[in-house]
Design an enzyme around this catalytic site. Sequence first.
Site, PDB file in Angstrom:
ATOM      1  N   LYS A 290      41.611  27.629 100.559  1.00 50.32           N
ATOM      2  CA  LYS A 290      41.284  26.415  99.549  1.00 50.32           C
ATOM      3  C   LYS A 290      43.047  26.251  99.354  1.00 50.32           C
ATOM      4  CE  LYS A 290      37.381  25.501  97.686  1.00 50.32           C
ATOM      5  NZ  LYS A 290      36.390  25.846  96.092  1.00 50.32           N
TER       6      LYS A 290
ATOM      7  N   LYS B 210      32.384  22.789 108.399  1.00 51.11           N
ATOM      8  CA  LYS B 210      31.677  22.888 107.557  1.00 51.11           C
ATOM      9  C   LYS B 210      31.393  21.067 107.233  1.00 51.11           C
ATOM     10  CE  LYS B 210      31.951  24.778 104.117  1.00 51.11           C
ATOM     11  NZ  LYS B 210      31.949  25.283 103.005  1.00 51.11           N
TER      12      LYS B 210
ATOM     13  N   LYS C 299      31.123  18.491 100.601  1.00 54.22           N
ATOM     14  CA  LYS C 299      31.256  18.141  99.166  1.00 54.22           C
ATOM     15  C   LYS C 299      32.694  17.326  99.147  1.00 54.22           C
ATOM     16  CE  LYS C 299      28.023  19.463  95.839  1.00 54.22           C
ATOM     17  NZ  LYS C 299      28.976  20.757  95.067  1.00 54.22           N
TER      18      LYS C 299
END
Length: 350
Positions: free
Chosen positions: A128, A209, A212
Amino acid sequence: MRSQTSISQNATPKRSNKRRVFSGIQPSGDVQLGNYLGAMKGWAARQAEKENFFCIVDLHALTVPQAPDELHNQTRSLAAMLLAIGIDPHLSTLFIQSHVAAHAEVCWILNCMTPIGWLERMTQYKDKSSSQESVVTGLLDYPVLMAGDILLYDTDEVPVGDDQRQHVELARDIAQRFNHLYGETFVVPEPFIAEVGARIMGFNDPALKMSKSYSHIRGHAVRLLDEPEEIERTIKRAVTDSGNEIRFSNDPERAGVNNLLVIYKVVTGKEATAVEADFADAGGYGELKSRVAEVVIDELSPIRARYAELMADVTELDRLLARGAERAAAVSEPKAEEIKRKVGLVLPVS
Ligand code: AMP
Ligand code: TRP
């Protein structure tokens, strides 16, 4: 349809002899099929056997930029979604993380004994933070907040998708370190990760993966509230390979077909051999996709309907969440006091 009273929560829970489960989900972005199959469906399925706490982790969601009004709306909407997929307030305590002050408080105390190196090693942090110019402190600290969530409830099991395994391992390390420094305080929790379905991949790219954060990208995810036509379109467009064999496989080249079979398996609850037998006479990947779309649509349609009913009465939803927070605080506030006492803080006299 369930009556309104069926979404009430009872007052203070007593520690039962059932194993205690804690898990969390962030109110950021649309809930997607991976969240449901990798985590939420299992929470609902096992809730009668366990003593459960399910937490909408709004403080975790703040670690990446969020529009305040969206965060606000998504928090309630996620509560309705969890009830719609079958979380039963009589069997499980459902609450919002920021409603229980102990979570943020205990995070601070745990921060003061967690080496930064442990956090810098987290792969999710590395992923991230690598795409951001300026990284906020909360993003690095995120797993400590999560460890506090888990440890405050003397949790035995943490049911999560595969991507959270490393964070649960860190919670174990923090628990052991605290127990070593201050004496036996925390139950050392175990991750509970499904053998199949713990890593649902994106339909547009089976090497990535399902997430969201990408669910707005066309063809990536089925969102739980998608209409049947949209679900069908997304699954029909799924990336597969140039072969025609419909079998489970670990071959990265065949990850798209494997992902479709995994989804079919988790939705139907069938054994792997029965799944493959179901497709023995299938005409090809086109038919595989149609049949996967069909079972997903059948699974999600009642959830969408129940969600709409629940969102029609947000006052009732808010009341339920308030009761959930009371029950969660009844367990975690005394634990937070124990932690404060152990590290030498003076507790206020009451
Ligand atoms: P999050 O979206 O990060 O709040 O995740 C909520 C839960 O869903 C966590 O237990 C995750 O591990 C799980 N989860 C998220 N994405 C997937 C996926 N693609 N496959 C399986 N589980 C997932
Ligand atoms: N970090 C988890 C995720 O993104 C959410 C979470 C927060 C959680 N606190 C938790 C999961 C405690 C399990 C237990 O999926």
